[in-house]
Design a protein around this motif. Structure first.
Motif, mmCIF file in Angstrom:
data_model
loop_
_atom_site.group_PDB
_atom_site.id
_atom_site.type_symbol
_atom_site.label_atom_id
_atom_site.label_comp_id
_atom_site.label_asym_id
_atom_site.label_seq_id
_atom_site.Cartn_x
_atom_site.Cartn_y
_atom_site.Cartn_z
ATOM 1 N N PRO A 223 1.012 -1.063 -0.520
ATOM 2 C CA PRO A 223 0.017 -0.183 0.260
ATOM 3 C C PRO A 223 0.660 1.134 0.012
ATOM 4 N N ARG A 224 0.430 2.034 -0.920
ATOM 5 C CA ARG A 224 0.964 3.563 -1.046
ATOM 6 C C ARG A 224 1.239 4.379 0.725
ATOM 7 N N LYS A 225 1.992 4.799 1.131
ATOM 8 C CA LYS A 225 2.358 5.433 2.386
ATOM 9 C C LYS A 225 2.159 6.668 2.419
ATOM 10 N N THR A 226 1.036 6.888 3.720
ATOM 11 C CA THR A 226 0.504 8.528 3.944
ATOM 12 C C THR A 226 1.381 9.120 3.590
ATOM 13 N N GLY A 227 1.402 10.852 4.738
ATOM 14 C CA GLY A 227 2.081 11.471 4.894
ATOM 15 C C GLY A 227 2.701 11.536 6.656
ATOM 16 N N ASP A 228 1.268 10.894 7.147
ATOM 17 C CA ASP A 228 1.398 10.225 8.199
ATOM 18 C C ASP A 228 1.545 8.607 8.828
ATOM 19 N N ALA A 229 2.070 8.556 7.875
ATOM 20 C CA ALA A 229 2.682 6.682 7.742
ATOM 21 C C ALA A 229 3.254 6.729 8.565
ATOM 22 N N SER A 230 3.082 5.553 9.590
ATOM 23 C CA SER A 230 4.597 5.598 10.583
ATOM 24 C C SER A 230 5.368 4.292 10.351
ATOM 25 N N THR A 231 6.689 4.400 9.609
ATOM 26 C CA THR A 231 7.637 4.138 8.532
ATOM 27 C C THR A 231 8.528 3.148 9.463
ATOM 28 N N GLY A 232 8.679 3.543 10.884
ATOM 29 C CA GLY A 232 9.630 3.178 11.695
ATOM 30 C C GLY A 232 9.858 1.115 11.911
ATOM 31 N N THR A 233 11.212 0.651 12.088
ATOM 32 C CA THR A 233 11.520 -0.733 12.186
ATOM 33 C C THR A 233 11.733 -0.634 13.978
ATOM 34 N N PHE A 234 11.579 -1.981 14.537
ATOM 35 C CA PHE A 234 11.674 -2.784 15.799
ATOM 36 C C PHE A 234 11.925 -3.635 16.280
ATOM 37 N N SER A 235 13.849 -4.227 15.828
ATOM 38 C CA SER A 235 13.511 -5.843 15.721
ATOM 39 C C SER A 235 14.202 -6.415 17.097
ATOM 40 N N VAL A 236 13.512 -7.607 17.252
ATOM 41 C CA VAL A 236 14.190 -8.053 18.921
ATOM 42 C C VAL A 236 14.726 -9.230 17.852
ATOM 43 N N GLN A 237 15.873 -9.508 18.640
ATOM 44 C CA GLN A 237 16.761 -10.719 18.819
ATOM 45 C C GLN A 237 16.288 -12.265 19.767
ATOM 46 N N CYS A 238 15.465 -13.185 19.149
ATOM 47 C CA CYS A 238 14.963 -14.170 20.567
ATOM 48 C C CYS A 238 15.823 -15.677 20.211
ATOM 49 N N GLY A 239 16.597 -15.568 19.167
ATOM 50 C CA GLY A 239 17.675 -16.615 19.283
ATOM 51 C C GLY A 239 16.127 -17.697 18.353
#
Length: 685
Positions: A223-239
């Motif tokens: 989907p196209r991202k709007t100007g209000d889009a939340s574009t970040g990422t948060f990664s977790v490492q659990c094995g």
């Protein structure tokens, strides 16, 4: 002299007649045995042709739990246990179905009268109890429950398809009308499955696999991202479950019920999950995640290679006793990432929120809740499969990816059917019905899997996801489970990171790909890439196959080429869950072999599927019609030439062939007598 000339031919004639009789009789025995053996097929399943149309491949029952969208809280525990009883009844009926092939061959109504009829009666009783429990708690049970007791059979012809016979509560009709056969023994395919893959496992079939290099690109644009889009990422490492935490419970669907899943799960994150864990137990448990504030439970059905390996659960419920057989594979990578919404900002998930994505019963339920995504490294941004297991080219690994529901009703951490409180966003990324966008959990599991060999419509040493036995290990039944046990501060950090468009968490510095995704102009290129399949082989071939990993615990001779790949699955010596659950793996002193793939790691960013990284749409494309099973067979046979030995024991083979052996002796005796008679006659004359 006249008498002598008369006597001599008479004796010769008699011996000649006797010789001819021996030859004809022996030849008849050989011919009859050959014909019978041909009728039995290569699989060794002798019942398959004689049983005619009286047997079924599996059982399809309407899913009562999906209809229960509004159950009072006081009745939830009783209803969950009743639903688990229904699952157990289906498992027992399926076991009876597979163990009564001879009776079915002799009685055309056996399945209906002796299996489906009693099953429907038991289901009627349990469904009645569910209605009583709901009513006692002040609720109203749906009227549709009354029509969900009856079950139907699915024919072998339909079992080899991937859409099953079910579409929710309407499974009648096609399942009964499809061409009948002998269950997994039909056409020789299932019999080979039973003998070749261990412990009578039903499925997967050859038709469940596809050579990914033959599949046209099918990944859709995000989907196209709007100007209000939340574009970040948060990664977790659990094995990748190095602690070997396994069990066959399902705390979400069947709390308080031992073996509620009927298949084995891998667990990462929270280390205290079983059927009897309370929210307090989860909050106080240890975690395998590097972020100690994340005690969330991430769990999924294990992946196995049906190679005859006797795993720790080979004689246990949920394992070998329910058709989940073979070597459990450990993922070599398990990426867990929270992403934002293309339509706006996200809000925090509530603690102890439960989400199931996909449907473990999609083969009989229909695909409404299916969310399976299968691919290979190097192909993820081009091909995603829902109803096929991919056969990956050499140097490429199998990938399972999941994009969870990202819309929450704003109130409940669970619902009666475990689905109504969360939902997928629409095609533009918007949440409907007043739901709120939450960080979307995405998971990517990568496995080194020995490529199965397909010959003559049969598959040897296939890999398959664990599942309910009656689901026949179909790829479309893959699913993933999640319970949020992040502390509030960490969840707020996730939300802030995602909303601000940053890349945070484990390995954040190594993931610059997310900000580049909005500019991804690769979608227009897809039509030009029908020959793309060869791409991954160039960078990856040199690296992956060179790892002589697989230890001596795999005596199976069929997999010489693939031995390097399953290396990561070697058992760890420290099994900390052994005392907690009978389904836990015992201590095994095999040394773990990590088998890191430099090529796979370096190309991971480009390979991540759009739907699992950021998109809200579920990439559940079925494989296109142009994919050819013959092509799959050709590719597999080239890559791994194997001898197609018939299955079955030496004793049974001898029992099958003795008439032909006796016939051969008679033919030989007749020939010897005939030659001897002719020589004697010549000498006398």
């Amino acid at each position: 002299m006249r008498r002598n000339t008369r006597r001599r031919p008479t004796g010769a004639r008699r011996r000649t007649f006797a010789a001819v009789a021996l030859i004809l009789g022996g030849g008849g025995l050989v011919a009859a045995n050959t014909y019978a053996s041909a009728g039995e097929g290569d699989s060794g399943g002798r019942a398959q042709d004689r049983s005619g149309g009286d047997q079924a491949a599996t059982i399809s029952c309407p899913d009562v739990g999906q209809q229960l969208t509004d159950v009072p809280g006081e009745a939830r525990a009783d209803v969950d246990k009743a639903l688990a009883d229904l699952d157990q009844q289906i498992t027992e009926a399926y076991d009876r179905l597979t163990s009564t092939r001879q009776e079915q061959a002799q009685d055309g109504s056996f399945v209906r009268d002796a299996i489906l009829g009693p099953l429907s009666e038991k289901r009627t009783e349990v469904i009645g109890q569910i209605k009583i429990d709901v009513k006692r708690a002040g609720g109203t049970a749906p009227e549709s429950l009354d029509g969900l007791a009856a079950c139907t059979e699915i024919s072998p012809a339909q079992a080899r398809k991937n859409d099953g016979g079910g579409d929710g509560g309407e499974q009648d009709g096609e399942a009964d009308s499809a061409s009948p056969g002998t269950g997994q023994d039909d056409g020789g395919e299932g019999g080979e499955q039973q003998d070749g893959n261990g412990n009578g496992a039903a499925g997967p079939f050859a038709a469940d696999f596809v050579d990914i290099t033959k599949v046209q690109p099918n990944v859709q644009a995000k989907p196209r991202k709007t100007g209000d889009a939340s574009t970040g990422t948060f990664s977790v490492q659990c094995g990748v479950n190095e602690n070997k935490v396994f069990n066959t419970d399902n705390l979400i669907v069947a709390p308080g019920v031992d073996n509620g899943a009927h298949h084995t799960h891998d667990y990462v994150g929270n280390q205290g999950v079983d059927a009897f864990a309370s929210n307090d137990d989860l909050a106080n448990a240890e975690t395998s995640c590097s972020e100690q504030g994340d005690k969330s439970s991430y769990y999924w059905p294990v992946l196995r290679v049906q190679d005859g390996t006797q795993e720790f659960d080979a004689e246990q419920q949920g394992g070998g006793l329910e058709g989940n057989v073979g070597k459990i594979l450990s993922a070599k990578e398990a990426e867990i990432t929270y992403v934002g919404s293309p339509a706006g900002k996200v809000v925090a998930m509530p603690k102890f929120l439960r989400i199931i994505t996909g449907d473990a019963k999609a083969f009989t339920n229909g695909t409404a809740n299916a969310n399976a995504n299968w691919s290979c490294t190097g192909f993820e941004d081009k091909v995603q499969l829902a109803d096929k297991y991919p056969i990956c080219p050499q140097g490429s690994s199998v990938v399972r990816s999941f994009a969870f529901q990202s819309c929450w009703d704003g109130q409940n951490i669970d619902s009666a059917n475990h689905r109504a409180h969360v939902a997928f966003a629409d095609a533009d990324g918007n949440c409907g019905n007043g739901f709120k966008a939450i960080p979307q959990l995405t998971m990517r599991l990568v496995y080194d899997v020995p490529a199965p060999v397909i010959e003559n419509g049969q598959v040897r040493n296939p890999y398959a996801v664990d599942g309910f036995p009656e689901q026949l290990h179909k790829p479309i039944t893959d699913h993933d489970d999640f319970i949020n046990v992040m502390d509030e501060d960490l969840m707020d950090e996730v939300v802030d990171c995602v909303n601000a468009g940053r890349q945070c968490g484990a390995g954040a510095g190594e993931q610059p790909q997310e900000p580049q995704e909005p500019q991804k102009p690769e979608e227009p290129k897809q039509p030009e890439q029908p020959q793309e399949p060869q791409q991954p082989e160039e960078p990856q071939k040199p690296e992956q196959p060179k790892e002589p990993k697989e230890p001596k615990d795999k005596p199976a001779p069929q997999e010489p080429q693939d031995e390097p790949e399953p290396g990561p699955e070697a058992s760890s010596a420290d099994d900390k869950d052994g005392a907690k659950k009978p389904g836990a793996a015992p201590d095994t002193p095999s040394e773990p072999t990590a088998a890191p793939s430099d090529v796979a790691t370096s190309t991971r960013e480009a390979e991540a599927p759009d739907d699992a990284r950021d998109g809200e749409t579920k990439a559940r494309a079925t494989s296109p019609a142009e994919t050819s099973d013959t092509a799959v067979e050709a590719q597999s046979e080239e890559a791994q030439p194997q001898s197609q030995a018939g299955s079955g024991s030496l004793a049974s083979t001898g029992a099958d062939l003795w008439p032909a052996a006796a016939g051969g002796v008679l033919v030989l005796g007749g020939l010897v007598l005939l030659i001897h008679t002719r020589r004697r006659n010549t000498t006398t004359n």
